[in-house]
Design an enzyme around this catalytic site. Structure first.
Site, mmCIF file in Angstrom:
data_model
loop_
_atom_site.group_PDB
_atom_site.id
_atom_site.type_symbol
_atom_site.label_atom_id
_atom_site.label_comp_id
_atom_site.label_asym_id
_atom_site.label_seq_id
_atom_site.Cartn_x
_atom_site.Cartn_y
_atom_site.Cartn_z
ATOM 1 N N ARG A 124 0.813 -1.219 0.000
ATOM 2 C CA ARG A 124 0.000 0.000 0.000
ATOM 3 C C ARG A 124 0.845 1.267 0.000
ATOM 4 N NH1 ARG A 124 -4.868 -0.006 4.072
ATOM 5 N NH2 ARG A 124 -3.512 -1.546 4.996
ATOM 6 N N ASP B 197 2.140 -25.080 4.081
ATOM 7 C CA ASP B 197 2.261 -25.476 5.472
ATOM 8 C C ASP B 197 3.765 -25.624 5.634
ATOM 9 O OD1 ASP B 197 2.710 -27.161 7.763
ATOM 10 O OD2 ASP B 197 0.546 -27.411 7.807
ATOM 11 N N HIS B 198 4.406 -24.661 6.283
ATOM 12 C CA HIS B 198 5.875 -24.642 6.203
ATOM 13 C C HIS B 198 6.513 -25.896 6.824
ATOM 14 C CE1 HIS B 198 5.862 -22.963 10.311
ATOM 15 N NE2 HIS B 198 7.139 -23.294 10.376
ATOM 16 N N GLU C 29 7.620 -25.221 21.972
ATOM 17 C CA GLU C 29 8.281 -23.935 21.720
ATOM 18 C C GLU C 29 8.557 -23.258 23.052
ATOM 19 O OE1 GLU C 29 6.964 -21.655 18.123
ATOM 20 O OE2 GLU C 29 5.050 -22.437 18.797
ATOM 21 N N ASP D 59 -3.616 -22.745 15.556
ATOM 22 C CA ASP D 59 -2.320 -22.219 15.109
ATOM 23 C C ASP D 59 -1.354 -23.339 14.704
ATOM 24 O OD1 ASP D 59 -0.398 -20.071 14.777
ATOM 25 O OD2 ASP D 59 0.576 -20.808 16.594
ATOM 26 N N HIS E 108 0.021 -27.944 11.108
ATOM 27 C CA HIS E 108 1.352 -28.563 11.182
ATOM 28 C C HIS E 108 1.334 -29.960 11.809
ATOM 29 C CE1 HIS E 108 2.467 -24.597 10.102
ATOM 30 N NE2 HIS E 108 2.569 -24.093 11.304
HETATM 31 C C1 BG6 Z 1 3.656 -20.965 12.859
HETATM 32 C C2 BG6 Z 1 2.824 -20.569 14.031
HETATM 33 O O1 BG6 Z 1 2.855 -21.496 11.840
HETATM 34 O O2 BG6 Z 1 4.619 -21.934 13.269
HETATM 35 C C3 BG6 Z 1 3.696 -20.014 15.153
HETATM 36 O O3 BG6 Z 1 1.881 -19.575 13.633
HETATM 37 C C4 BG6 Z 1 4.779 -21.000 15.499
HETATM 38 O O4 BG6 Z 1 2.923 -19.722 16.308
HETATM 39 C C5 BG6 Z 1 5.524 -21.468 14.252
HETATM 40 O O5 BG6 Z 1 5.684 -20.353 16.386
HETATM 41 C C6 BG6 Z 1 6.466 -22.601 14.596
HETATM 42 O O6 BG6 Z 1 7.260 -22.888 13.488
HETATM 43 P P1 BG6 Z 1 8.693 -23.558 13.642
HETATM 44 O O7 BG6 Z 1 9.170 -23.770 12.250
HETATM 45 O O8 BG6 Z 1 9.540 -22.571 14.423
HETATM 46 O O9 BG6 Z 1 8.509 -24.817 14.414
#
Ligand code: BG6
Length: 502
Positions: free
Chosen positions: A44, A179-180, A218, A237, A242
């Protein structure tokens, strides 16, 4: 690779800076980008191409896993970047963008293949997709693809609605849902290992496996994401996406040389065989937790409800543990335990497979089963725990560890491999709509139970492994979470924990 125009919505955002630009840069260094490649960053704010390029350069110098110490190479990379102002709701902006993209494609004399990346909030997905369609941006002679980030909906109904909106502009095979976790090298290895090792394939059944434990813990808390997180919780989340993706990747049985369609259809089968829960059953197999004040690495930290912008009476889940059952020939009677939480003792994503028939130790009652451990992050490796003895010693059986560790600094980041696959049009490690729909379907009764308080909220001190009830979930079945390094757990287990964490 075919020439590509990469159109990035949210180009001045955090994800772009921290992940997308560094990933593109590393792909460039590895010669994994198309030889004709232009990025149109959209935002933007009014920015010139030069200012935008300077910002991209800064993000690479700050966040790239590789040092960008070749200025000529960096300059060459940065030259591919252009910037366009765009207000997501303003149709004229899409028209202007189209003109500029067409001009660039003509200059380069390339086929108009366009990859649209939505690195923006989910509330904008639908408007952007329909404007891409209406403006003609998506109807060029080449291919078009759409990459979108999570969250994909916030329950089954909203996910279905969103999918329906998107599917008016893009076909399923053109949608790449990130989905990383599926981009993590060890997660991709889960499938490869199965396909190429008959011994693993043979062991992957209830005949040999006692239980499977999937943990993503985490140490961070809610960070600056209160507005999002307090309405999502660990279940939306992490768990719906994941964690269930990890379960699918682990529980599939993949034939050798499985195609992308095969992998995704097997994952779908896993989800279809998950035994569903009714809201009133949730409390028995799902533990909902929230962190209280405690210590992380020796430093005091505040509790969830004292965090800025979190309501003092918030019942949001920052932890979830669940027992899942797969009703299929391979996995009947094998419990899958999944847990994930914030402000836990360590940052670790791992899968532990505990095999049946543990060996009874001679001098005490400790049982030492064979274990196969996949360390997914931050360390990556595979460890197999076998029982052996020390030559010349008492003859006691002792666990030994066969271990393989991957070298962290060499590993491509999840975003590199995912963007690379999307450029190729390979959707294997993206979430298919069927998987997303089935995951929400499974999770919906949990959401309902949490909303209606049918499952109690348990508290845990920050810096722990979650509420005690999460331990009881396994204890009821005669198991425990491996590698929590609790004082009561055996010495060799602690040693193993050190070994896999080092
Ligand atoms: C994200 C979540 O998709 O994955 C976060 O929104 C989380 O809350 C993160 O911290 C964790 O990813 P990774 O790769 O650090 O395990």
């Amino acid at each position: 690779m075919e020439p590509t125009t990469f159109v990035l919505f949210g180009a001045t955002g955090d994800l772009a800076k921290r992940k997308i630009y560094p990933a593109l840069y590393n792909l460039f260094v590895d010669k994994k980008l198309p030889s004709s490649f232009t990025v149109f960053g959209l935002g933007r704010r009014e920015l010139t191409d030069e200012t935008f390029q300077a910002n991209v350069e800064k993000s690479i110098l700050t966040f790239s896993r590789r040092k960008a110490n070749d200025p000529v190479q960096l300059k060459q990379f940065i030259n591919a970047f252009r910037y366009n102002v765009l207000d997501i709701g303003r149709k004229e902006d899409y028209q202007k963008l189209l003109n500029r993209i067409e001009q660039r494609e003509q200059e380069l004399a390339v086929t108009p293949n366009r990859l649209f990346y939505l690195s923006v909030g989910p509330e904008f997905f639908e408007t952007i997709a329909s404007n891409i369609k209406e403006s003609g941006l998506g109807s060029a002679a080449g291919w078009k693809r759409l990459i979108i980030e999570k969250p994909f909906g916030r329950d089954l109904q909203s996910a279905r609605w969103l999918n329906q909106q998107l599917s008016q502009a893009f076909a399923e095979h053109e949608i790449f849902r990130i989905d990383h976790y599926l981009g993590k090298p060890m997660v991709q290895k889960l499938g490869i290992l199965q396909q190429n090792n008959p011994v693993l394939n043979a062991l992957w059944t209830s005949r040999y496996i006692a239980n499977v434990q999937i943990t993503a813990s985490e140490t961070v808390g809610v960070e600056e994401r209160a507005a999002y997180y307090d309405h999502s919780g660990a279940v939306r989340d992490m768990f719906q996406n994941h964690m269930l993706q990890l379960l699918m990747m682990l529980a599939t049985h993949l034939p050798k040389n499985s195609s992308s369609e095969e992998v995704r259809s097997r994952k779908k089968q896993v989800m279809e065989s998950l035994v569903p829960l009714q809201p009133y059953e949730v409390a028995a197999s799902v533990i909902r937790g929230q962190y209280q004040a405690g210590q992380i690495n020796g430093e005091p930290v505040i509790g969830y409800t004292s965090e800025p912008n979190i309501a003092p009476d918030s019942m949001n889940d920052t932890f979830i543990a669940a027992k899942l059952q797969i009703d299929g020939a391979f996995w009947r009677d094998v419990p899958f335990y999944i847990r994930t939480g914030k402000r836990m003792k360590e940052k670790s994503t791992r899968i532990v497979i505990e095999f049946k028939e543990p060996v009874q130790q001679r001098n005490n009652e400790t049982k030492t089963p064979n274990l196969l451990v996949f360390e997914i992050s931050p360390n990556e490796g595979i460890t197999l725990q076998l029982n052996s003895n020390e030559p010349g010693q008492s003859g006691d059986v002792e666990p030994i560890h066969l271990a393989f560790h991957m070298n962290g600094s060499e590993m491509p980041e999840a975003y590199e491999s995912l963007i690379h696959s999307a450029l190729y049009g390979d959707a294997t490690y993206f979430a298919h709509w069927d998987e997303v729909e089935l995951s929400w379907k499974w999770v919906d009764p949990i959401l309902k139970a949490f909303e209606e308080n049918l499952a109690p909220l348990h508290y845990y001190p920050a810096g722990s492994y979650g509420p005690a009830e999460s331990d009881e979930l396994l204890a009821r079945d005669g198991f425990h979470w491996w590698f929590d390094s609790k004082p009561e757990q055996a010495a060799e287990e602690k040693e193993f924990a050190l070994h896999v964490n080092k």
